[in-house]
Scaffold this motif. Structure first.
Motif, short mmCIF file in Angstrom:
data_model
loop_
_atom_site.label_atom_id
_atom_site.label_comp_id
_atom_site.label_asym_id
_atom_site.label_seq_id
_atom_site.Cartn_x
_atom_site.Cartn_y
_atom_site.Cartn_z
N ALA A 135 11.08 7.65 20.37
CA ALA A 135 11.81 7.53 19.82
C ALA A 135 12.70 8.91 20.70
O ALA A 135 13.43 8.59 20.66
CB ALA A 135 11.71 8.11 17.95
N ILE A 136 11.54 9.96 21.08
CA ILE A 136 12.58 11.09 21.51
C ILE A 136 12.74 10.50 22.96
O ILE A 136 13.94 11.16 23.33
CB ILE A 136 11.23 12.53 21.84
N LYS A 137 11.89 9.80 23.57
CA LYS A 137 12.39 9.32 24.85
C LYS A 137 13.82 8.79 24.77
O LYS A 137 14.66 8.77 25.91
CB LYS A 137 11.82 8.79 25.65
N ARG A 138 14.13 8.00 23.71
CA ARG A 138 15.13 7.20 23.27
C ARG A 138 16.18 7.77 23.48
O ARG A 138 17.98 7.58 24.47
CB ARG A 138 14.69 6.03 22.67
N ILE A 139 15.99 8.92 22.60
CA ILE A 139 17.47 10.00 21.97
C ILE A 139 17.38 10.78 22.66
O ILE A 139 18.76 10.96 23.24
CB ILE A 139 16.58 10.85 20.99
N ALA A 140 16.90 11.35 23.95
CA ALA A 140 17.07 11.23 25.17
C ALA A 140 18.04 10.99 26.09
O ALA A 140 18.83 11.20 26.93
CB ALA A 140 15.65 12.11 26.04
N ALA A 141 17.85 9.38 26.41
CA ALA A 141 18.27 9.12 27.11
C ALA A 141 19.07 8.63 26.52
O ALA A 141 20.92 8.38 27.66
CB ALA A 141 17.63 7.51 27.24
N LEU A 142 19.69 8.57 25.33
CA LEU A 142 21.81 8.08 24.85
C LEU A 142 22.44 9.23 24.61
O LEU A 142 22.89 9.29 25.02
CB LEU A 142 20.92 8.22 23.11
N ALA A 143 21.47 11.03 24.89
CA ALA A 143 21.86 12.00 24.65
C ALA A 143 22.98 12.00 26.04
O ALA A 143 24.01 12.49 26.55
CB ALA A 143 21.30 13.31 24.77
N ALA A 144 21.34 11.63 26.95
CA ALA A 144 22.67 11.67 28.85
C ALA A 144 23.26 10.24 28.51
O ALA A 144 24.71 10.73 29.66
CB ALA A 144 21.80 11.40 29.34
N ALA A 145 23.45 9.73 28.47
CA ALA A 145 24.55 8.63 28.41
C ALA A 145 25.77 8.62 28.29
O ALA A 145 27.09 8.86 28.64
CB ALA A 145 24.63 7.40 27.65
N LEU A 146 25.73 9.74 26.70
CA LEU A 146 26.64 10.18 26.02
C LEU A 146 27.32 11.00 26.59
O LEU A 146 28.53 11.38 26.59
CB LEU A 146 27.24 10.11 24.50
N THR A 147 26.86 11.78 27.33
CA THR A 147 27.51 13.05 27.96
C THR A 147 28.28 13.26 28.98
O THR A 147 28.99 13.20 29.49
CB THR A 147 26.37 14.15 28.11
N ALA A 148 28.18 11.41 29.67
CA ALA A 148 28.25 11.46 31.05
C ALA A 148 29.21 10.80 31.10
O ALA A 148 30.19 10.58 31.85
CB ALA A 148 27.11 10.17 32.39
N ARG A 149 29.73 9.90 29.73
CA ARG A 149 31.26 9.62 30.22
C ARG A 149 32.38 10.42 29.96
O ARG A 149 33.70 10.50 30.70
CB ARG A 149 31.10 9.03 28.50
#
Length: 670
Positions: free
Chosen positions: A129-143
């Motif tokens: 879950a941590i790896k997934r939420i880290a990837a999610l945070a990076a993806a959202l920020t990249a927008r």
């Protein structure tokens, strides 16, 4: 919408409300944006819309609304991330989904915190879950279009809390691998030592300073070597945690936690061996008896750290950071640098203490420990050497040089000690001088360090060494030792002149010379340095002292037993001269027994040799003298007056010489 209830947080300062209102992501650099009102309004609208949608769906189906679980939400997030990778412009995810996913991860953190075995199974759900939420945070920020401002803060806040929890667990297991077991099994393992060590740990990022970590949860190892081994499954957990932290962008925090925890463990290992850190001032002021014990403990701890502890740390770092080998090597280099420099500071302090002869052997022990460590340390950093490893190698070489210089200087100071030993009173009884005993035993032990001292003297010549002959320069330690031996011999000759009795002077030189030879011949190490030539020369000197003693003491006695044309004149015995000779002989023997009985010859072989050589000369001569002239005295009172000793009496007197007991000659009849 009713959010999943979240129990009170154990080890984080983050909560659902404080994240929204006060906290921004550590690693997204969004700045201090004021979002309180936006967050409240957006959350309210999202909750109302979500509630309406869920109620409508439930009404149609005739079933109550069900909150999606972490697995379902994870699938939705994975679909969003996969679509985003394929086409970054179009995929979308609702703020409601982001909030639900963040809440589900929070719930997973809370459940993991309360679990008896937090890391059971091959792939703990929390780390995934941590790896997934880290990837999610990076993806959202990249927008970078402001569409997910609220979701970004919600997701990164939970990520921060998750990292706080993982950091805490990472540190606990690293500092004591037993912490990987059930928390119930560790309930009573706290200690004052553990508490103090946990207090030394500094927070590596914001939330870590505020979380309520229980320092008594895991005890510092107290095994014989101070370090508990890491089981393969424990290393797997650590590797998974490290990879999660690295994936989330927490490289610095991960590195700091690893270093702090393992430094604490190494400190505990040294303490388990009895070594306690001391300041330079404390070491310099410490009495030698106490410092000698500290040096012995330091050597034990240093050798253990170099030969066992740090190789284990190198292996652990390589296994935990298997996916980032360069990082693992850098962390180990930093750890080794810190651990060894702390230990090497002690040697610097010892080298600063006042030089004294008794410190030589402990200094040499430390020199050997540092010297032997150098190739091991070199082998650690064959691949990708760093500035830390270069500094460590340089420090080892510097410390070795300091210790070598100190050892060479201490040994060379023996010359000054010998020259300064100017006694004004002779040793009673001509016994072995304390200086002889001390130096010969000292040199015997020094020669047990022969190879080390040869290395020390090759590397650290005194200025005067440049003027020595090439043969001496080829083996400077042997040359220095021979110089000490010659100085000792000269010093003893000077001390022998303090005796008024020349015979006692010769006994003194015999005693000391024999002691020196016995020490040399009894030690293969010192005999190899001194050589046979020197031993033969000293043996020749001993024979000469023996001859001098025989001549000085017993030559005069023998002259009394010779008929040199004075006792017998033209075939007639001069009775008065004969009486005088017996009187002189009796007086001489009485004086010899009284004085030389108090002389000391502690070496039994030398004592026996002296007695045998005296008896071989004097007893036959006396028996012959008695045989020729005893009949000149009438039996009775006259014989008793002049002939006081028989041959057997004379032998008994000789057998009592040199045992340290002064007695007068007994009155005996023939």
């Amino acid at each position: 919408m009713d959010r999943i209830p979240i129990p009170p947080l154990k080890s984080s300062s983050f909560s659902a409300s404080t994240v929204r209102e006060d906290k921004l992501a550590r690693n997204l650099s969004l700045g201090p944006i004021k979002l309180n009102e936006q967050i409240k309004e957006a959350n309210k609208a999202a909750e109302v819309a979500d509630s309406n949608n869920n109620n409508a769906a439930a009404g149609e189906a005739g079933e109550p609304a069900v909150e999606p679980d972490l697995a379902a939400l994870s699938a939705e997030i994975d679909a969003f991330l996969a679509a985003r990778d394929a086409d970054p412009e179009f995929p979308v995810v609702s703020e409601v989904t982001l909030d639900k996913f963040a809440s589900a991860v929070e719930q997973e953190i809370a459940e993991t915190e309360g679990a008896d075995d937090k890391w059971a199974g091959d792939a703990p759900p929390l780390l995934a879950a941590i790896k997934r939420i880290a990837a999610l945070a990076a993806a959202l920020t990249a927008r970078n279009d402001g569409k997910y401002t609220i979701g970004v803060h919600r997701v990164t806040g939970v990520l921060h809390r998750a990292m706080t929890f993982v950091e805490d667990e990472f540190h606990a297991i690293l500092e004591d691998p037993r912490c990987n077991k059930s928390s119930n099994n560790n309930a009573d393992t706290g200690s004052a030592t553990n508490k103090s060590m946990m207090m030394r740990r500094q927070a590596s990022f914001g939330g870590a300073a505020a979380h309520g970590h229980d320092p008594d949860r895991c005890a510092i190892p107290q095994a014989s070597d101070g370090l508990d081994p890491f089981a393969a499954e424990t290393v797997d957990r650590l590797r998974a945690m490290a990879e999660a932290m690295l994936a989330a962008g927490y490289e610095t925090e991960c590195e700091q936690v690893f270093l702090v925890a393992r430094r604490n463990a190494l400190d505990a290992a040294a303490q388990a061996l009895g070594y306690e850190r001391a300041s330079i001032d404390d070491v310099v002021r410490m009495p030698w008896e106490a410092l000698e014990s500290e040096v012995a403990t330091w050597i034990k701890a240093f050798r253990h750290v170099v030969t066992a502890a740090l190789p284990g740390e190198r292996d652990l770092a390589a296994r935990v950071f298997a996916s980032s080998a360069d990082m693992g090597r850098a962390i180990f280099a930093d750890l080794a640098h810190c651990a060894l420099l702390q230990l090497l500071n002690f040697t610097e302090a010892v080298a600063m203490t006042k030089r004294a002869a008794e410190k030589l052997f402990k200094v040499l022990d430390m020199y050997e420990a540092v010297r032997d460590a150098a190739p091991l340390v070199d082998a650690w950093f064959v691949i990708n050497p760093s500035s830390e490893s270069d500094d460590l190698k340089s420090e080892l070489a510097s410390v070795q040089a300091r210790l070598g210089e100190s050892a060479a200087a201490i040994f060379c100071d023996l010359e000054s000690s010998i020259r300064a030993d100017v006694a004004k009173q002779p040793v009673p009884g001509g016994a072995v001088h304390p200086l002889t005993r001390y130096l010969m035993n000292y040199l015997k032990v020094a020669c047990e360090y022969k190879h080390t001292l040869e290395q020390v003297f090759r590397e650290h010549h005194r200025p005067a060494d440049d003027d020595e002959p090439d043969t001496a320069a080829g083996d400077p330690f042997a040359a220095q030792l021979m110089e000490v031996m010659e100085l000792l011999h000269g010093n003893l000759e000077a001390k022998s002149r303090l005796y008024k009795d020349q015979s006692l002077s010769n006994i003194f030189m015999m005693n000391n010379g024999r002691y020196m030879l016995q020490k040399i011949r009894g030690s293969a190490e010192i005999n190899a340095v001194v050589g046979e030539a020197w031993s033969r020369k000293r043996s020749t000197d001993l024979r000469q002292y023996h001859k001098n003693y025989q001549r000085e003491t017993w030559g005069r006695v023998l002259n009394l037993l010779r008929d040199d044309g004075v006792i017998t004149v033209k075939g007639h015995v001069q009775k008065q001269v004969l009486k005088d000779r017996f009187k002189q002989f009796n007086a001489a023997m009485d004086e010899i027994q009284r004085t030389q009985g108090a002389w000391v010859v502690s070496d039994e072989q030398l004592q026996s040799e002296l007695r045998v050589s005296i008896a071989a000369v004097i007893v036959p001569a006396y028996r012959s003298f008695l045989g020729r002239f005893s009949q000149q005295f009438s039996a009775g009172r006259q014989t008793e007056k002049y002939i006081k000793l028989s041959g057997e009496d004379l032998e008994a007197i000789i057998e009592e010489l040199f045992d340290g007991n002064a007695v007068s000659m007994p009155r005996r009849r023939t």
